[in-house]
Motif scaffolding. Structure first.
Motif, PDB file in Angstrom:
ATOM      1  N   LEU A 155       0.837  -1.201   0.000  1.00 13.77           N
ATOM      2  CA  LEU A 155       0.000   0.000   0.000  1.00 13.77           C
ATOM      3  C   LEU A 155       0.873   1.252   0.000  1.00 13.77           C
ATOM      4  O   LEU A 155       0.626   2.202  -0.752  1.00 13.77           O
ATOM      5  N   LEU A 156       1.912   1.252   0.831  1.00 10.40           N
ATOM      6  CA  LEU A 156       2.808   2.402   0.868  1.00 10.40           C
ATOM      7  C   LEU A 156       3.593   2.542  -0.430  1.00 10.40           C
ATOM      8  O   LEU A 156       3.830   3.657  -0.902  1.00 10.40           O
ATOM      9  N   SER A 157       3.986   1.414  -1.032  1.00 10.24           N
ATOM     10  CA  SER A 157       4.716   1.527  -2.292  1.00 10.24           C
ATOM     11  C   SER A 157       3.821   2.126  -3.369  1.00 10.24           C
ATOM     12  O   SER A 157       4.272   2.912  -4.206  1.00 10.24           O
ATOM     13  N   GLU A 158       2.540   1.783  -3.337  1.00 12.09           N
ATOM     14  CA  GLU A 158       1.609   2.364  -4.311  1.00 12.09           C
ATOM     15  C   GLU A 158       1.390   3.850  -4.046  1.00 12.09           C
ATOM     16  O   GLU A 158       1.412   4.676  -4.969  1.00 12.09           O
ATOM     17  N   LEU A 159       1.189   4.219  -2.786  1.00 12.65           N
ATOM     18  CA  LEU A 159       1.001   5.631  -2.446  1.00 12.65           C
ATOM     19  C   LEU A 159       2.235   6.462  -2.798  1.00 12.65           C
ATOM     20  O   LEU A 159       2.114   7.618  -3.222  1.00 12.65           O
ATOM     21  N   SER A 160       3.419   5.880  -2.609  1.00 11.62           N
ATOM     22  CA  SER A 160       4.647   6.632  -2.888  1.00 11.62           C
ATOM     23  C   SER A 160       4.765   7.008  -4.349  1.00 11.62           C
ATOM     24  O   SER A 160       5.481   7.959  -4.700  1.00 11.62           O
ATOM     25  N   LEU A 161       4.075   6.289  -5.231  1.00 10.91           N
ATOM     26  CA  LEU A 161       4.108   6.588  -6.652  1.00 10.91           C
ATOM     27  C   LEU A 161       2.962   7.517  -7.070  1.00 10.91           C
ATOM     28  O   LEU A 161       2.884   7.930  -8.227  1.00 10.91           O
ATOM     29  N   LEU A 162       2.085   7.846  -6.123  1.00 15.49           N
ATOM     30  CA  LEU A 162       0.961   8.735  -6.411  1.00 15.49           C
ATOM     31  C   LEU A 162       1.182  10.155  -5.901  1.00 15.49           C
ATOM     32  O   LEU A 162       0.434  11.063  -6.259  1.00 15.49           O
ATOM     33  N   GLY A 163       2.176  10.362  -5.064  1.00 17.00           N
ATOM     34  CA  GLY A 163       2.427  11.695  -4.546  1.00 17.00           C
ATOM     35  C   GLY A 163       3.508  11.685  -3.483  1.00 17.00           C
ATOM     36  O   GLY A 163       3.990  10.631  -3.070  1.00 17.00           O
ATOM     37  N   LYS A 164       3.855  12.865  -3.029  1.00 16.78           N
ATOM     38  CA  LYS A 164       4.926  13.012  -2.048  1.00 16.78           C
ATOM     39  C   LYS A 164       4.437  12.649  -0.643  1.00 16.78           C
ATOM     40  O   LYS A 164       3.270  12.802  -0.308  1.00 16.78           O
ATOM     41  N   PHE A 165       5.369  12.174   0.169  1.00 17.51           N
ATOM     42  CA  PHE A 165       5.149  11.967   1.590  1.00 17.51           C
ATOM     43  C   PHE A 165       5.841  13.110   2.335  1.00 17.51           C
ATOM     44  O   PHE A 165       6.719  13.772   1.798  1.00 17.51           O
ATOM     45  N   TYR A 166       5.426  13.317   3.576  1.00 17.53           N
ATOM     46  CA  TYR A 166       6.130  14.301   4.410  1.00 17.53           C
ATOM     47  C   TYR A 166       6.286  13.718   5.808  1.00 17.53           C
ATOM     48  O   TYR A 166       5.305  13.302   6.440  1.00 17.53           O
ATOM     49  N   GLU A 167       7.508  13.690   6.271  1.00 16.06           N
ATOM     50  CA  GLU A 167       7.810  13.190   7.613  1.00 16.06           C
ATOM     51  C   GLU A 167       8.073  14.377   8.530  1.00 16.06           C
ATOM     52  O   GLU A 167       9.079  15.081   8.398  1.00 16.06           O
TER      53      GLU A 167
END
Length: 291
Positions: free
Chosen positions: A190-202
């Motif tokens: 799920l995270l690998s798919e989300l990572s290809l749909l937009g940026k993350f912010y930590e």
């Protein structure tokens, strides 16, 4: 139950979680950002979970308690908690983890500020069954990289617990994914798919506390078959090939993504590295079938 439309939904799927539930709910309801609903999807618990949830729902209008007629498995229950929500931002919560009071406030600020960010989360510490800090997780390096392939690499090949899956996400983007699959470790694809749909912010603050204890889904050295049964009870006792399933699902994340050919090729090459890195586990998985 509140009648106004909340900006944030927190979905808390649970099954027999009386051990830490009150602590977790106290940490959620103490958030400085208050425009949220807390939806609890109870998977037909047989302990005191229902009584605890109903008590909190009676005290706070933001809490909505929904009980399944039977145990539908963790995956389906996680996804049901998402489907029941109304907020434009969504966050899953586990019954045993804790949030610092400003967790939601910091994450909402990020999503409000930058429309390119699809998931905001904070740095994390691991705690034991007594709440003592036992580990401090290092921050990510490429979480906010504009290149999708860099984000994919970060969240597929970094082995530490995927606390980002408990971050705050844009509901519309999360709804375009496969959500939580009915197999062990499905939070990682799920995270690998989300990572290809937009940026993350930590957010560079330790505001999330991830609890280690024997009763959790993979605690006590549970077998792959036992973990699989937690995700989907209908597959309890059946032969599993968990490492090969993860490989297939990560490849599916790449195939489904809208990225360009350069990023797509890089991601496939990264999965080649993933296979080399996990070759022993993949091999043992074929021999022993449930590792």
């Amino acid at each position: 139950m509140t009648t106004s439309m909340p900006r944030v939904t927190i979905g808390l799927p649970i099954y027999n979680g009386q051990n830490y539930l009150a602590q977790t709910m106290d940490s959620i309801l103490a958030q400085t950002y208050r425009d949220f609903e807390l939806i609890i999807s109870d998977n037909a618990s047989t302990d005191a979970t229902e009584a605890i949830c109903r008590e909190y729902a009676a005290r706070d209008a933001r809490v909505r308690y929904v009980r399944n007629n039977e145990n539908i498995g963790a995956s389906a229950n996680y996804n049901r908690a998402f489907e029941l929500g109304r907020g434009v931002y969504f966050k899953w919560a586990a019954h045993d983890d804790l949030l610092a009071p400003t967790y939601l406030e910091r994450c909402v600020e990020v999503l409000d500020r930058d429309p390119d960010v699809v998931l905001a989360y904070t740095q994390a510490k691991a705690i034991d069954d007594q709440g003592n800090v036992v580990k401090v997780y290092p921050g990510k390096h490429h979480f906010n990289d504009p290149q999708p392939r860099q984000r994919f690499y970060e969240f597929v090949l970094d082995p530490h617990p995927v606390v980002a899956v408990f971050g705050l996400m844009r509901r519309e983007v999360l709804g375009r994914t496969r959500l939580i699959g009915k197999y062990a470790g499905s939070d990682r694809p799920l995270l690998s798919e989300l990572s290809l749909l937009g940026k993350f912010y930590e957010v560079p603050e330790h505001l999330f506390f991830y609890r280690f204890h024997e009763a959790q889904s993979w605690g006590g050295n549970k077998s792959a078959q036992a973990q699989q049964a937690w995700y989907d009870p209908r597959r309890g006792g059946k032969v599993t090939f968990p490492q090969w399933r993860l490989l297939r699902e990560h490849l599916g994340s790449i195939a489904r993504s809208p990225v360009g050919p350069k990023d797509r090729l890089s991601c496939y090459l990264y999965m080649g590295y993933w296979m080399a890195k996990n070759r022993r586990r993949l091999g043992y998985n074929l021999i022993l079938r449930d590792i």
